[in-house]
Write an enzyme that holds these catalytic residues in place. Structure first.
Site, PDB file in Angstrom:
ATOM      1  N   THR A   1       0.869  -1.181   0.000  1.00 22.69           N
ATOM      2  CA  THR A   1       0.000   0.000   0.000  1.00 22.69           C
ATOM      3  C   THR A   1       0.908   1.233   0.000  1.00 22.69           C
ATOM      4  OG1 THR A   1      -0.125  -0.293   2.411  1.00 22.69           O
ATOM      5  CG2 THR A   1      -1.998  -1.045   1.132  1.00 22.69           C
TER       6      THR A   1
ATOM      7  N   THR B   1      -1.455  -2.226   5.945  1.00 15.55           N
ATOM      8  CA  THR B   1      -1.894  -0.994   6.597  1.00 15.55           C
ATOM      9  C   THR B   1      -2.590  -0.128   5.559  1.00 15.55           C
ATOM     10  OG1 THR B   1      -0.023  -1.145   8.040  1.00 15.55           O
ATOM     11  CG2 THR B   1      -1.146   0.973   7.974  1.00 15.55           C
TER      12      THR B   1
ATOM     13  N   PHE C   1       1.507  -5.893  13.645  1.00 14.77           N
ATOM     14  CA  PHE C   1       2.419  -5.039  14.414  1.00 14.77           C
ATOM     15  C   PHE C   1       3.799  -5.698  14.400  1.00 14.77           C
ATOM     16  CE2 PHE C   1      -1.877  -4.472  16.116  1.00 14.77           C
ATOM     17  CZ  PHE C   1      -2.028  -3.094  15.984  1.00 14.77           C
TER      18      PHE C   1
ATOM     19  N   LYS D   1      -4.123   0.760  14.143  1.00 14.04           N
ATOM     20  CA  LYS D   1      -2.839   0.583  13.460  1.00 14.04           C
ATOM     21  C   LYS D   1      -2.185   1.931  13.172  1.00 14.04           C
ATOM     22  CE  LYS D   1       0.652  -0.922  11.427  1.00 14.04           C
ATOM     23  NZ  LYS D   1       1.041  -1.974  10.555  1.00 14.04           N
TER      24      LYS D   1
ATOM     25  N   CYS E   1       7.144   1.237   6.842  1.00 14.40           N
ATOM     26  CA  CYS E   1       5.890   1.526   7.541  1.00 14.40           C
ATOM     27  C   CYS E   1       5.767   2.955   8.037  1.00 14.40           C
ATOM     28  CB  CYS E   1       5.702   0.545   8.686  1.00 14.40           C
ATOM     29  SG  CYS E   1       5.267  -1.086   8.083  1.00 14.40           S
TER      30      CYS E   1
ATOM     31  N   ARG F   1      14.172  -0.072   2.210  1.00 11.91           N
ATOM     32  CA  ARG F   1      13.147   0.908   1.847  1.00 11.91           C
ATOM     33  C   ARG F   1      13.178   2.100   2.809  1.00 11.91           C
ATOM     34  NH1 ARG F   1       8.000  -3.033   1.161  1.00 11.91           N
ATOM     35  NH2 ARG F   1       9.076  -4.111   2.860  1.00 11.91           N
TER      36      ARG F   1
HETATM   37  C1  UDX Z   1       2.971  -4.798   2.590  1.00 17.08           C
HETATM   38  C2  UDX Z   1       2.527  -3.346   2.458  1.00 17.08           C
HETATM   39  O1  UDX Z   1       3.517  -2.621   1.740  1.00 17.08           O
HETATM   40  C3  UDX Z   1       2.306  -2.678   3.757  1.00 17.08           C
HETATM   41  O2  UDX Z   1       1.606  -1.476   3.566  1.00 17.08           O
HETATM   42  C4  UDX Z   1       1.480  -3.471   4.667  1.00 17.08           C
HETATM   43  O3  UDX Z   1       1.432  -2.882   5.916  1.00 17.08           O
HETATM   44  C5  UDX Z   1       1.869  -4.910   4.705  1.00 17.08           C
HETATM   45  O4  UDX Z   1       2.089  -5.452   3.419  1.00 17.08           O
HETATM   46  P1  UDX Z   1       5.404  -5.802   2.722  1.00 17.08           P
HETATM   47  O5  UDX Z   1       5.007  -7.188   3.045  1.00 17.08           O
HETATM   48  O6  UDX Z   1       6.603  -5.249   3.400  1.00 17.08           O
HETATM   49  O7  UDX Z   1       4.253  -4.779   3.120  1.00 17.08           O
HETATM   50  O8  UDX Z   1       5.485  -5.618   1.123  1.00 17.08           O
HETATM   51  P2  UDX Z   1       6.416  -6.402   0.078  1.00 17.08           P
HETATM   52  O9  UDX Z   1       7.539  -7.063   0.770  1.00 17.08           O
HETATM   53  O10 UDX Z   1       6.657  -5.446  -1.035  1.00 17.08           O
HETATM   54  O11 UDX Z   1       5.500  -7.600  -0.428  1.00 17.08           O
HETATM   55  C6  UDX Z   1       4.350  -7.485  -1.140  1.00 17.08           C
HETATM   56  C7  UDX Z   1       4.178  -8.705  -2.062  1.00 17.08           C
HETATM   57  O12 UDX Z   1       2.890  -8.636  -2.665  1.00 17.08           O
HETATM   58  C8  UDX Z   1       5.204  -8.814  -3.162  1.00 17.08           C
HETATM   59  O13 UDX Z   1       5.801 -10.084  -3.122  1.00 17.08           O
HETATM   60  C9  UDX Z   1       4.390  -8.613  -4.437  1.00 17.08           C
HETATM   61  O14 UDX Z   1       4.881  -9.350  -5.528  1.00 17.08           O
HETATM   62  C10 UDX Z   1       3.008  -9.077  -3.999  1.00 17.08           C
HETATM   63  N1  UDX Z   1       1.889  -8.538  -4.772  1.00 17.08           N
HETATM   64  C11 UDX Z   1       1.784  -7.222  -5.008  1.00 17.08           C
HETATM   65  C12 UDX Z   1       0.911  -9.404  -5.234  1.00 17.08           C
HETATM   66  O15 UDX Z   1       0.986 -10.600  -5.019  1.00 17.08           O
HETATM   67  N2  UDX Z   1      -0.154  -8.893  -5.905  1.00 17.08           N
HETATM   68  C13 UDX Z   1      -0.297  -7.574  -6.149  1.00 17.08           C
HETATM   69  O16 UDX Z   1      -1.269  -7.156  -6.780  1.00 17.08           O
HETATM   70  C14 UDX Z   1       0.722  -6.704  -5.691  1.00 17.08           C
HETATM   71  C1  UDX Z   2       7.169  -0.814  12.519  1.00 19.51           C
HETATM   72  C2  UDX Z   2       6.333  -1.048  13.794  1.00 19.51           C
HETATM   73  O1  UDX Z   2       7.196  -1.008  14.942  1.00 19.51           O
HETATM   74  C3  UDX Z   2       5.599  -2.376  13.728  1.00 19.51           C
HETATM   75  O2  UDX Z   2       4.766  -2.517  14.858  1.00 19.51           O
HETATM   76  C4  UDX Z   2       4.786  -2.491  12.440  1.00 19.51           C
HETATM   77  O3  UDX Z   2       3.629  -1.697  12.510  1.00 19.51           O
HETATM   78  C5  UDX Z   2       5.618  -2.137  11.229  1.00 19.51           C
HETATM   79  O4  UDX Z   2       6.317  -0.902  11.406  1.00 19.51           O
HETATM   80  P1  UDX Z   2       9.505  -1.640  11.561  1.00 19.51           P
HETATM   81  O5  UDX Z   2       9.339  -0.521  10.580  1.00 19.51           O
HETATM   82  O6  UDX Z   2       9.822  -2.984  11.037  1.00 19.51           O
HETATM   83  O7  UDX Z   2       8.176  -1.799  12.455  1.00 19.51           O
HETATM   84  O8  UDX Z   2      10.681  -1.260  12.581  1.00 19.51           O
HETATM   85  P2  UDX Z   2      10.815  -0.410  13.926  1.00 19.51           P
HETATM   86  O9  UDX Z   2      11.592  -1.216  14.877  1.00 19.51           O
HETATM   87  O10 UDX Z   2       9.518   0.134  14.383  1.00 19.51           O
HETATM   88  O11 UDX Z   2      11.740   0.802  13.455  1.00 19.51           O
HETATM   89  C6  UDX Z   2      11.317   1.773  12.515  1.00 19.51           C
HETATM   90  C7  UDX Z   2      12.367   2.838  12.343  1.00 19.51           C
HETATM   91  O12 UDX Z   2      12.487   3.623  13.518  1.00 19.51           O
HETATM   92  C8  UDX Z   2      13.771   2.304  12.053  1.00 19.51           C
HETATM   93  O13 UDX Z   2      14.403   3.114  11.073  1.00 19.51           O
HETATM   94  C9  UDX Z   2      14.464   2.414  13.390  1.00 19.51           C
HETATM   95  O14 UDX Z   2      15.856   2.550  13.272  1.00 19.51           O
HETATM   96  C10 UDX Z   2      13.844   3.681  13.929  1.00 19.51           C
HETATM   97  N1  UDX Z   2      13.881   3.790  15.413  1.00 19.51           N
HETATM   98  C11 UDX Z   2      13.173   2.912  16.191  1.00 19.51           C
HETATM   99  C12 UDX Z   2      14.615   4.812  16.018  1.00 19.51           C
HETATM  100  O15 UDX Z   2      15.259   5.620  15.326  1.00 19.51           O
HETATM  101  N2  UDX Z   2      14.594   4.911  17.391  1.00 19.51           N
HETATM  102  C13 UDX Z   2      13.895   4.057  18.181  1.00 19.51           C
HETATM  103  O16 UDX Z   2      13.928   4.222  19.399  1.00 19.51           O
HETATM  104  C14 UDX Z   2      13.161   3.020  17.573  1.00 19.51           C
END
Ligand code: UDX
Ligand code: UDX
Length: 436
Positions: free
Chosen positions: A86, A121, A156, A211, A267, A334
């Protein structure tokens, strides 16, 4: 029970594999045929600790299947999770085209009652949009009565500890408007009752909001401590002392108060933009989150200013960057702060040598003119400064005397505060952390 998960990325694959671990029969669907073929061979397309083991184990046990065929997966499943991307559009609004196309695919293959669940999300009210998409596609393929529940069950999962987060969550949020769907979703998560995980059952809209509110709050917490860190530098206070003492207040909490180059990843950046965007559409201003987004972008530039000050000018320098992923224990780059900072350094005329334990291949697809080193010492060789961008554990255990020897100038900018300033001074480095 048979379920399917559409979208086999960081979220979808963890979700599918962990439900299989719960003993459920899971089909993971993806439109990327190469990815599905690799998974069928037991190859995991991403680096996520613990994932490979549970994927292989459950595939071998015949509970985890992979396919590109959405139709057959939907037909065979009682519950269908949507876990496709998304992404944000240039104006910050969420691009729901992948979700829409999955809704249409589900509608055209609907045969009997299904529970359709958004895991991705999504902006609030997306469940209504998914229902409309399913209904329209079902009618277009000649099915008049559509029997499905559309629910929200947000993830999460932190990358790097996503498996652990799935198997031992702080809570499970189930947003559903009918009893049958609630019962089915609760049943899916039944093994978590053993460890007394709280279940929050709410309306669909509240689940979608939970969320966004959670991620926006965490992003705010990080940004808040970053701005306090900037102030600490001016007044000569150590932000770690400040954060530790703040965190001892139960109302504040210790976590997510670690300063750095600003949050990144797939995210927080996109979800904060999305929240501001859909709030605006609904006529509600998000002043706090808007300020968070701006301050977070600014933090990247502050890091570059810090590097400029420590090197006495970036132009023409060779800089060694350690860590490329947006956080440790993932190969995901990303919106990684490391990548953003490298681009800003290159714009100012620096040459960059970089090393990351897992993310170099993905980083190479994002960056140009970066020399990828074989390890941290190789990255440091002949560089005018070392920049610690991502706090992988192996960087905490470096032989710093060797790093000192390898560098042309003994300068370290530690954007994650993994080293102690007095120790760095003792070793003869000119050192800068964040807020210390
Ligand atoms: C995704 C979303 O980006 C995020 O907003 C949400 O919170 C959780 O799901 P992520 O799993 O990190 O996050 O994405 P990504 O690793 O890019 O995987 C998405 C997969 O969906 C890819 O393997 C892609 O090929 C697949 N996809 C995409 C489909 O199977 N069908 C589609 O139409 C588009
Ligand atoms: C996040 C949420 O934590 C998780 O619940 C889900 O909703 C997906 O998004 P993620 O993005 O995988 O998870 O990693 P997270 O550990 O939350 O870190 C996100 C970013 O914040 C990273 O770049 C990390 O380095 C940064 N961060 C985190 C800080 O700079 N300081 C902190 O104290 C914690």
């Amino acid at each position: 029970m048979n379920i399917s998960v559409i979208g086999t990325g960081y979220v979808g694959l963890v979700t599918g594999a962990c439900f299989a671990e719960f003993g459920i029969n899971v089909t993971c669907v993806d439109k990327d045929a190469a990815k599905i073929e690799a998974l069928e061979r037991g190859e995991i397309p991403i680096f996520e600790p613990g994932l490979e083991e549970i994927v292989r184990r459950n595939a071998r046990a015949g509970r985890l299947h992979f396919t590109t065929d959405t139709g057959s997966a939907v037909k065979d499943s009682l519950v269908v999770f949507i876990a496709v991307p998304t992404p944000p559009q240039p104006d910050g609004a969420t691009d729901l085209s992948y979700v829409d196309s999955v809704a249409r695919a589900i509608g055209s293959h609907l045969d009997g009652y299904k529970v359709v669940v958004t895991k991705s999300t999504v902006p609030v009210r997306t469940a209504e949009r998914v229902r409309a998409g399913i209904t329209e596609a079902a009618r277009a393929s000649g099915k008049d009565s559509v029997t499905c529940s559309v629910c929200s069950n947000p993830e999460f999962l932190r990358e790097g500890s996503a498996v652990e987060d799935f198997l031992r969550p702080d809570r499970v949020v189930i947003g559903a408007d009918d009893e049958q769907a609630i019962a089915i979703l609760k049943d899916l998560y039944k093994p978590l009752n053993l460890i007394e995980v709280p279940f929050v059952v709410t309306s669909v809209a509240a689940a979608e909001m939970i969320k966004h509110a959670s991620n926006a709050f965490l992003a705010t917490k990080i940004t808040f401590i970053n701005e306090i860190a900037n102030l600490c530098e001016k007044v000569g206070a150590d932000v770690h002392d400040v954060a530790r003492a703040m965190g001892l207040d139960g109302r504040i909490g210790r976590k997510f108060l670690h300063p750095g180059p600003g949050y990144g990843g797939s995210c927080f950046p996109k979800d904060t933009l999305s929240l501001v965007s859909f709030s605006e559409e609904l006529g509600v201003e998000q002043r706090v989150v808007s300020a968070v987004i701006e301050a977070n972008e600014f933090q990247r530039r502050r890091m570059v200013e810090k590097i400029e000050a420590m090197t006495g000018g970036i132009e023409g320098r060779t800089l060694a960057v350690l860590g490329l992923s947006f956080k440790p224990n993932t190969d995901d780059v990303r919106l990684s702060p490391a990548i953003d900072v490298i681009r800003l350094l290159q714009e100012r005329g620096a040459s960059v040598r970089a090393y990351d334990p897992q993310a170099m291949e993905r980083a190479a697809a994002e960056l140009e003119n970066v020399v990828f080193a074989s390890d941290a010492y190789d990255a440091a060789r002949g560089a005018d400064a070392l920049i610690l961008a991502t706090e992988w554990n192996e960087f905490r255990r470096l032989d710093l005397a060797r790093i000192h020897e390898a560098l042309r100038e003994p300068v370290i900018v530690d954007m994650r505060n993994i080293y102690e300033p007095p120790e760095m001074e003792r070793l003869g480095f000119r050192y800068a952390g964040v807020g210390r």
